[in-house]
Write a protein that holds these residues in place. Sequence first.
Motif, PDB file in Angstrom:
ATOM      1  N   HIS A  39      45.355 -32.476 102.038  1.00  0.00           N
ATOM      2  CA  HIS A  39      44.734 -32.641 100.723  1.00  0.00           C
ATOM      3  C   HIS A  39      43.240 -32.939 100.815  1.00  0.00           C
ATOM      4  N   GLU A  54      45.250 -45.148  93.102  1.00  0.00           N
ATOM      5  CA  GLU A  54      45.028 -44.413  94.348  1.00  0.00           C
ATOM      6  C   GLU A  54      43.507 -44.356  94.556  1.00  0.00           C
ATOM      7  N   LEU A  56      40.485 -42.862  96.524  1.00  0.00           N
ATOM      8  CA  LEU A  56      40.303 -41.600  97.249  1.00  0.00           C
ATOM      9  C   LEU A  56      38.943 -41.554  97.920  1.00  0.00           C
ATOM     10  N   PHE A  68      32.927 -33.902  93.186  1.00  0.00           N
ATOM     11  CA  PHE A  68      33.053 -34.978  92.193  1.00  0.00           C
ATOM     12  C   PHE A  68      32.225 -36.186  92.603  1.00  0.00           C
ATOM     13  N   ARG A  71      28.561 -35.647  92.205  1.00  0.00           N
ATOM     14  CA  ARG A  71      28.139 -35.776  90.802  1.00  0.00           C
ATOM     15  C   ARG A  71      28.250 -37.211  90.290  1.00  0.00           C
ATOM     16  N   HIS A  79      41.666 -38.501  88.745  1.00  0.00           N
ATOM     17  CA  HIS A  79      42.817 -37.839  88.122  1.00  0.00           C
ATOM     18  C   HIS A  79      43.869 -38.857  87.722  1.00  0.00           C
ATOM     19  N   GLY A 110      52.771 -34.375  98.561  1.00  0.00           N
ATOM     20  CA  GLY A 110      51.702 -35.339  98.329  1.00  0.00           C
ATOM     21  C   GLY A 110      51.848 -36.583  99.193  1.00  0.00           C
ATOM     22  N   ALA A 111      51.045 -37.580  98.872  1.00  0.00           N
ATOM     23  CA  ALA A 111      50.967 -38.790  99.692  1.00  0.00           C
ATOM     24  C   ALA A 111      52.254 -39.613  99.684  1.00  0.00           C
ATOM     25  N   PHE A 118      48.371 -29.625  90.713  1.00  0.00           N
ATOM     26  CA  PHE A 118      47.236 -30.078  89.901  1.00  0.00           C
ATOM     27  C   PHE A 118      46.945 -29.056  88.808  1.00  0.00           C
ATOM     28  N   PRO A 121      41.073 -29.504  84.991  1.00  0.00           N
ATOM     29  CA  PRO A 121      40.596 -30.492  84.001  1.00  0.00           C
ATOM     30  C   PRO A 121      40.060 -29.867  82.720  1.00  0.00           C
ATOM     31  N   GLY A 126      39.150 -32.438  79.833  1.00  0.00           N
ATOM     32  CA  GLY A 126      38.261 -32.962  80.866  1.00  0.00           C
ATOM     33  C   GLY A 126      38.936 -33.922  81.836  1.00  0.00           C
ATOM     34  N   GLU A 130      47.586 -34.464  87.812  1.00  0.00           N
ATOM     35  CA  GLU A 130      48.503 -34.198  88.926  1.00  0.00           C
ATOM     36  C   GLU A 130      49.919 -34.384  88.387  1.00  0.00           C
TER      37      GLU A 130
HETATM   38  C1  LIG Z   1      47.205 -36.916  98.088  1.00  0.00           C
HETATM   39  C2  LIG Z   1      47.409 -36.639  96.651  1.00  0.00           C
HETATM   40  C3  LIG Z   1      48.513 -37.472  96.022  1.00  0.00           C
HETATM   41  O1  LIG Z   1      48.291 -38.246  95.067  1.00  0.00           O
HETATM   42  O2  LIG Z   1      49.639 -37.340  96.535  1.00  0.00           O
HETATM   43  C4  LIG Z   1      46.165 -36.512  95.827  1.00  0.00           C
HETATM   44  O3  LIG Z   1      46.017 -37.024  94.762  1.00  0.00           O
HETATM   45  S1  LIG Z   1      44.969 -35.508  96.513  1.00  0.00           S
HETATM   46  C5  LIG Z   1      43.600 -35.557  95.370  1.00  0.00           C
HETATM   47  C6  LIG Z   1      42.572 -34.547  95.728  1.00  0.00           C
HETATM   48  N1  LIG Z   1      43.043 -33.185  95.459  1.00  0.00           N
HETATM   49  C7  LIG Z   1      42.695 -32.508  94.349  1.00  0.00           C
HETATM   50  O4  LIG Z   1      41.940 -32.985  93.502  1.00  0.00           O
HETATM   51  C8  LIG Z   1      43.220 -31.081  94.214  1.00  0.00           C
HETATM   52  C9  LIG Z   1      42.890 -30.402  92.931  1.00  0.00           C
HETATM   53  N2  LIG Z   1      41.476 -30.401  92.664  1.00  0.00           N
HETATM   54  C10 LIG Z   1      40.683 -29.297  92.778  1.00  0.00           C
HETATM   55  O5  LIG Z   1      41.162 -28.231  93.103  1.00  0.00           O
HETATM   56  C11 LIG Z   1      39.226 -29.467  92.476  1.00  0.00           C
HETATM   57  O6  LIG Z   1      38.871 -30.841  92.646  1.00  0.00           O
HETATM   58  C12 LIG Z   1      38.807 -28.977  91.065  1.00  0.00           C
HETATM   59  C13 LIG Z   1      39.538 -29.706  89.966  1.00  0.00           C
HETATM   60  C14 LIG Z   1      39.038 -27.479  90.942  1.00  0.00           C
HETATM   61  C15 LIG Z   1      37.319 -29.273  90.891  1.00  0.00           C
HETATM   62  O7  LIG Z   1      36.636 -28.845  92.005  1.00  0.00           O
HETATM   63  P1  LIG Z   1      35.031 -28.820  92.021  1.00  0.00           P
HETATM   64  O8  LIG Z   1      34.519 -30.167  91.623  1.00  0.00           O
HETATM   65  O9  LIG Z   1      34.592 -28.268  93.328  1.00  0.00           O
HETATM   66  O10 LIG Z   1      34.830 -27.738  90.917  1.00  0.00           O
HETATM   67  P2  LIG Z   1      33.610 -27.352  90.061  1.00  0.00           P
HETATM   68  O11 LIG Z   1      32.370 -27.952  90.610  1.00  0.00           O
HETATM   69  O12 LIG Z   1      33.698 -25.889  89.916  1.00  0.00           O
HETATM   70  O13 LIG Z   1      33.960 -28.061  88.678  1.00  0.00           O
HETATM   71  C16 LIG Z   1      34.362 -27.337  87.558  1.00  0.00           C
HETATM   72  C17 LIG Z   1      34.218 -28.259  86.361  1.00  0.00           C
HETATM   73  O14 LIG Z   1      35.263 -29.259  86.407  1.00  0.00           O
HETATM   74  C18 LIG Z   1      34.703 -30.561  86.375  1.00  0.00           C
HETATM   75  N3  LIG Z   1      35.508 -31.429  87.229  1.00  0.00           N
HETATM   76  C19 LIG Z   1      35.649 -31.358  88.564  1.00  0.00           C
HETATM   77  N4  LIG Z   1      36.457 -32.304  89.023  1.00  0.00           N
HETATM   78  C20 LIG Z   1      36.844 -33.022  87.927  1.00  0.00           C
HETATM   79  C21 LIG Z   1      37.679 -34.145  87.747  1.00  0.00           C
HETATM   80  N5  LIG Z   1      38.280 -34.720  88.766  1.00  0.00           N
HETATM   81  N6  LIG Z   1      37.862 -34.618  86.507  1.00  0.00           N
HETATM   82  C22 LIG Z   1      37.246 -34.026  85.441  1.00  0.00           C
HETATM   83  N7  LIG Z   1      36.443 -32.941  85.552  1.00  0.00           N
HETATM   84  C23 LIG Z   1      36.238 -32.465  86.782  1.00  0.00           C
HETATM   85  C24 LIG Z   1      33.307 -30.381  86.881  1.00  0.00           C
HETATM   86  O15 LIG Z   1      32.468 -31.419  86.410  1.00  0.00           O
HETATM   87  C25 LIG Z   1      32.917 -29.041  86.312  1.00  0.00           C
HETATM   88  O16 LIG Z   1      32.552 -29.200  84.974  1.00  0.00           O
HETATM   89  P3  LIG Z   1      31.228 -28.545  84.356  1.00  0.00           P
HETATM   90  O17 LIG Z   1      31.416 -27.064  84.631  1.00  0.00           O
HETATM   91  O18 LIG Z   1      31.286 -28.895  82.896  1.00  0.00           O
HETATM   92  O19 LIG Z   1      30.094 -29.135  85.110  1.00  0.00           O
END
Ligand SMILES: C[C@@H](C(=O)O)C(=O)SCCNC(=O)CCNC(=O)[C@H](O)C(C)(C)COP(=O)(O)OP(=O)(O)OC[C@H]1O[C@@H](n2cnc3c(N)ncnc32)[C@H](O)[C@@H]1OP(=O)(O)O
Length: 134
Positions: A39, A54, A56, A68, A71, A79, A110-111, A118, A121, A126, A130
């Motif tokens: 992850h 959690e 992170l 994230f 920024r 999340h 997952g963890a 996922f 957002p 926004g 998960e």
């Molecule tokens: C281990 C496990 C568990 O619990 O078991 C976990 O939780 S692992 C936790 C970690 N794993 C994950 O998060 C996996 C899923 N996440 C992802 O695939 C990614 O983080 C994305 C959600 C696609 C975002 O990736 P990235 O920031 O590189 O994308 P991006 O720069 O294109 O962002 C697209 C738009 O989404 C917004 N954006 C990005 N991350 C965000 C968040 N966490 N909450 C709210 N908005 C968010 C950005 O500001 C941007 O908005 P604007 O366009 O308006 O500026």
Amino acid sequence: MIGRLNHVAIAVPDLQAAAAQYADVLGARVGAPQDEPEHGVTVVFIELPNTKIELLYPLGENSPIRGFLDRNPSGGIHHICYEVDDINAARDRLGAQGARVLGDGEPRIGAHGKPVLFLHPKDFNGTLIELEQV
Ligand SMILES: C[C@@H](C(=O)O)C(=O)SCCNC(=O)CCNC(=O)[C@H](O)C(C)(C)COP(=O)(O)OP(=O)(O)OC[C@H]1O[C@@H](n2cnc3c(N)ncnc32)[C@H](O)[C@@H]1OP(=O)(O)O
Ligand SMILES: [Co+2]
């Protein structure tokens, strides 16, 4: 379809400091750091009476939380995780309604050793969601 709140995840710039703050300042029950290479994060779980937090921190070159934290350099809520009974049924239902499931759409472990997915957002006010099958 969604059930209990499983956890709220907070991305942090300093995992050790954040874990110590939850333990010492807030008086919470804080676990040991756990690497989740699949992850791209290191996690610390905090057990509350009614849910979990959690913490992170990015792990590896392609961590999904790197952007994230760039920024939000002081950290932020990343999340929320809802429990579901049947994650494949949830995915199919959400996909049919136009919600974007991230990645290849296949649940990953997952963890907590349970399947997770996922949701984008931008499709949920926004908030990165998960889903965890319990
Ligand atoms: C281990 C496990 C568990 O619990 O078991 C976990 O939780 S692992 C936790 C970690 N794993 C994950 O998060 C996996 C899923 N996440 C992802 O695939 C990614 O983080 C994305 C959600 C696609 C975002 O990736 P990235 O920031 O590189 O994308 P991006 O720069 O294109 O962002 C697209 C738009 O989404 C917004 N954006 C990005 N991350 C965000 C968040 N966490 N909450 C709210 N908005 C968010 C950005 O500001 C941007 O908005 P604007 O366009 O308006 O500026
Ligand atoms: Co999570």
